[in-house]
Design a protein around this motif. Sequence first.
Motif, PDB file in Angstrom:
ATOM      1  N   ALA A 130       0.821  -1.213   0.000  1.00  0.00           N
ATOM      2  CA  ALA A 130       0.000   0.000   0.000  1.00  0.00           C
ATOM      3  C   ALA A 130       0.854   1.261   0.000  1.00  0.00           C
ATOM      4  O   ALA A 130       0.412   2.323  -0.465  1.00  0.00           O
ATOM      5  CB  ALA A 130      -0.930  -0.001   1.208  1.00  0.00           C
ATOM      6  N   LEU A 131       2.106   1.171   0.471  1.00  0.00           N
ATOM      7  CA  LEU A 131       2.962   2.356   0.552  1.00  0.00           C
ATOM      8  C   LEU A 131       3.303   2.918  -0.822  1.00  0.00           C
ATOM      9  O   LEU A 131       3.647   4.102  -0.952  1.00  0.00           O
ATOM     10  CB  LEU A 131       4.236   2.039   1.319  1.00  0.00           C
ATOM     11  CG  LEU A 131       4.237   2.363   2.820  1.00  0.00           C
ATOM     12  CD1 LEU A 131       4.141   3.866   3.073  1.00  0.00           C
ATOM     13  CD2 LEU A 131       3.143   1.634   3.564  1.00  0.00           C
ATOM     14  N   ARG A 132       3.236   2.097  -1.861  1.00  0.00           N
ATOM     15  CA  ARG A 132       3.456   2.603  -3.217  1.00  0.00           C
ATOM     16  C   ARG A 132       2.509   3.766  -3.502  1.00  0.00           C
ATOM     17  O   ARG A 132       2.857   4.690  -4.256  1.00  0.00           O
ATOM     18  CB  ARG A 132       3.222   1.482  -4.236  1.00  0.00           C
ATOM     19  CG  ARG A 132       3.186   1.955  -5.689  1.00  0.00           C
ATOM     20  CD  ARG A 132       2.841   0.811  -6.620  1.00  0.00           C
ATOM     21  NE  ARG A 132       3.990  -0.052  -6.832  1.00  0.00           N
ATOM     22  CZ  ARG A 132       4.864   0.061  -7.816  1.00  0.00           C
ATOM     23  NH1 ARG A 132       4.743   1.041  -8.708  1.00  0.00           N
ATOM     24  NH2 ARG A 132       5.850  -0.784  -7.942  1.00  0.00           N
ATOM     25  N   PHE A 133       1.317   3.733  -2.913  1.00  0.00           N
ATOM     26  CA  PHE A 133       0.270   4.692  -3.248  1.00  0.00           C
ATOM     27  C   PHE A 133       0.164   5.838  -2.240  1.00  0.00           C
ATOM     28  O   PHE A 133      -0.814   6.587  -2.261  1.00  0.00           O
ATOM     29  CB  PHE A 133      -1.070   3.963  -3.367  1.00  0.00           C
ATOM     30  CG  PHE A 133      -1.039   2.871  -4.400  1.00  0.00           C
ATOM     31  CD1 PHE A 133      -1.053   3.168  -5.747  1.00  0.00           C
ATOM     32  CD2 PHE A 133      -0.948   1.539  -4.007  1.00  0.00           C
ATOM     33  CE1 PHE A 133      -0.995   2.172  -6.700  1.00  0.00           C
ATOM     34  CE2 PHE A 133      -0.897   0.528  -4.961  1.00  0.00           C
ATOM     35  CZ  PHE A 133      -0.912   0.843  -6.310  1.00  0.00           C
ATOM     36  N   ALA A 134       1.160   5.987  -1.372  1.00  0.00           N
ATOM     37  CA  ALA A 134       1.145   7.116  -0.441  1.00  0.00           C
ATOM     38  C   ALA A 134       0.977   8.417  -1.231  1.00  0.00           C
ATOM     39  O   ALA A 134       1.783   8.709  -2.127  1.00  0.00           O
ATOM     40  CB  ALA A 134       2.429   7.150   0.371  1.00  0.00           C
ATOM     41  N   HIS A 162       7.510  -2.568   2.485  1.00  0.00           N
ATOM     42  CA  HIS A 162       6.914  -1.233   2.545  1.00  0.00           C
ATOM     43  C   HIS A 162       7.930  -0.122   2.298  1.00  0.00           C
ATOM     44  O   HIS A 162       7.548   1.006   1.983  1.00  0.00           O
ATOM     45  CB  HIS A 162       6.245  -1.028   3.903  1.00  0.00           C
ATOM     46  CG  HIS A 162       5.053  -1.897   4.115  1.00  0.00           C
ATOM     47  ND1 HIS A 162       4.093  -2.089   3.150  1.00  0.00           N
ATOM     48  CD2 HIS A 162       4.651  -2.631   5.196  1.00  0.00           C
ATOM     49  CE1 HIS A 162       3.158  -2.905   3.623  1.00  0.00           C
ATOM     50  NE2 HIS A 162       3.480  -3.251   4.849  1.00  0.00           N
ATOM     51  N   GLN A 163       9.226  -0.429   2.440  1.00  0.00           N
ATOM     52  CA  GLN A 163      10.240   0.542   2.051  1.00  0.00           C
ATOM     53  C   GLN A 163      10.776   0.251   0.640  1.00  0.00           C
ATOM     54  O   GLN A 163      11.056   1.177  -0.129  1.00  0.00           O
ATOM     55  CB  GLN A 163      11.395   0.527   3.058  1.00  0.00           C
ATOM     56  CG  GLN A 163      10.990   1.014   4.451  1.00  0.00           C
ATOM     57  CD  GLN A 163      12.210   1.245   5.326  1.00  0.00           C
ATOM     58  OE1 GLN A 163      13.051   2.094   5.043  1.00  0.00           O
ATOM     59  NE2 GLN A 163      12.305   0.475   6.407  1.00  0.00           N
ATOM     60  N   ALA A 232      -5.817   5.141  -0.699  1.00  0.00           N
ATOM     61  CA  ALA A 232      -5.331   5.283  -2.070  1.00  0.00           C
ATOM     62  C   ALA A 232      -5.106   3.924  -2.712  1.00  0.00           C
ATOM     63  O   ALA A 232      -5.396   3.723  -3.909  1.00  0.00           O
ATOM     64  CB  ALA A 232      -4.046   6.106  -2.082  1.00  0.00           C
ATOM     65  N   PHE A 233      -4.581   2.969  -1.934  1.00  0.00           N
ATOM     66  CA  PHE A 233      -4.382   1.615  -2.450  1.00  0.00           C
ATOM     67  C   PHE A 233      -5.707   0.956  -2.807  1.00  0.00           C
ATOM     68  O   PHE A 233      -5.847   0.354  -3.883  1.00  0.00           O
ATOM     69  CB  PHE A 233      -3.632   0.768  -1.423  1.00  0.00           C
ATOM     70  CG  PHE A 233      -3.867  -0.705  -1.560  1.00  0.00           C
ATOM     71  CD1 PHE A 233      -3.418  -1.401  -2.663  1.00  0.00           C
ATOM     72  CD2 PHE A 233      -4.584  -1.398  -0.588  1.00  0.00           C
ATOM     73  CE1 PHE A 233      -3.660  -2.769  -2.804  1.00  0.00           C
ATOM     74  CE2 PHE A 233      -4.828  -2.752  -0.716  1.00  0.00           C
ATOM     75  CZ  PHE A 233      -4.370  -3.436  -1.831  1.00  0.00           C
TER      76      PHE A 233
END
Length: 282
Positions: A130-134, A162-163, A232-233
């Motif tokens: 989900a962090l791709r869509f921050a 996530h990183q 966002a994800f």
Amino acid sequence: MNRVGFIDYFLDEWHANHYPLWIEQASGGTMKVTCAYGEINAPNGRDNAAWCRDMGIELLPTIEAVIESSEYLIVLSPDHPEFHEELALLPLQSGKPTYVDKTFARDRETASKMFEWAAKHNTPLYSSSALRFAPEYKEVRGKAIDTLCSQGPGKYANYGVHQIEPIVSLMGPRAKRVMSIGTILTPALLIDFPDGRQATLHHIQNSPFLITLQFEGGHSARITAEADFFAAFIDNLEQFFRTGISTVDPEETIAVITLIEYGLKAMQTPYEWIELPGSISI
């Protein structure tokens, strides 16, 4: 209403507990999780039957039954990616849009095999942290980054993705080599890209997801992922189900898994470069 089916190792886990409501809300009620399968009962939680009763979701006895009863499929097991190949085998033959939760696969070979299997059976396939869509990352996407320094919480085994996912999405999938530069308490990696570009990641407990960037033009930025990246994800997931088209290139997903796998190898020999295999096109 379009039906979404869950396929999980066990159902009482954080993602399965939250995705049904989020999917229904994001789709305006046009998509709903209606059925689920769990291979085992949660070791420290509700059994699958109790989870389904509480969630108002039908428990089905087999993966085949979930596939038959659904238009869209989600393979969960977010903290046990070693089961993704097994759990996704039949969904990837179904031809139905299938999302496989993070971390996509246990290693590069398995990740490549899963994408090849999906392509063979014309099954739309997609996976991402989900962090791709921050939302905060949008302002720097596509810019020429010389150096990226990332930090975030959690253990490398299930939170490294996530990183690494934002690193790959912002700097590209063509990393050349990786080195372990951390400690047992604070795992850290140095990632070397073509043309001398570099990224680092550090696992610092209770840290926010934070990246500091030096751009090739000379300016810099410091960004904390504070907005609702899960919202966002889920919006992106709903778009994938509607269109059957993923916004995440399989090459990037395989690159993420490659870095996770080879990062673990690098941790066995700290301060030594580990060369990465070349990219794969699916």
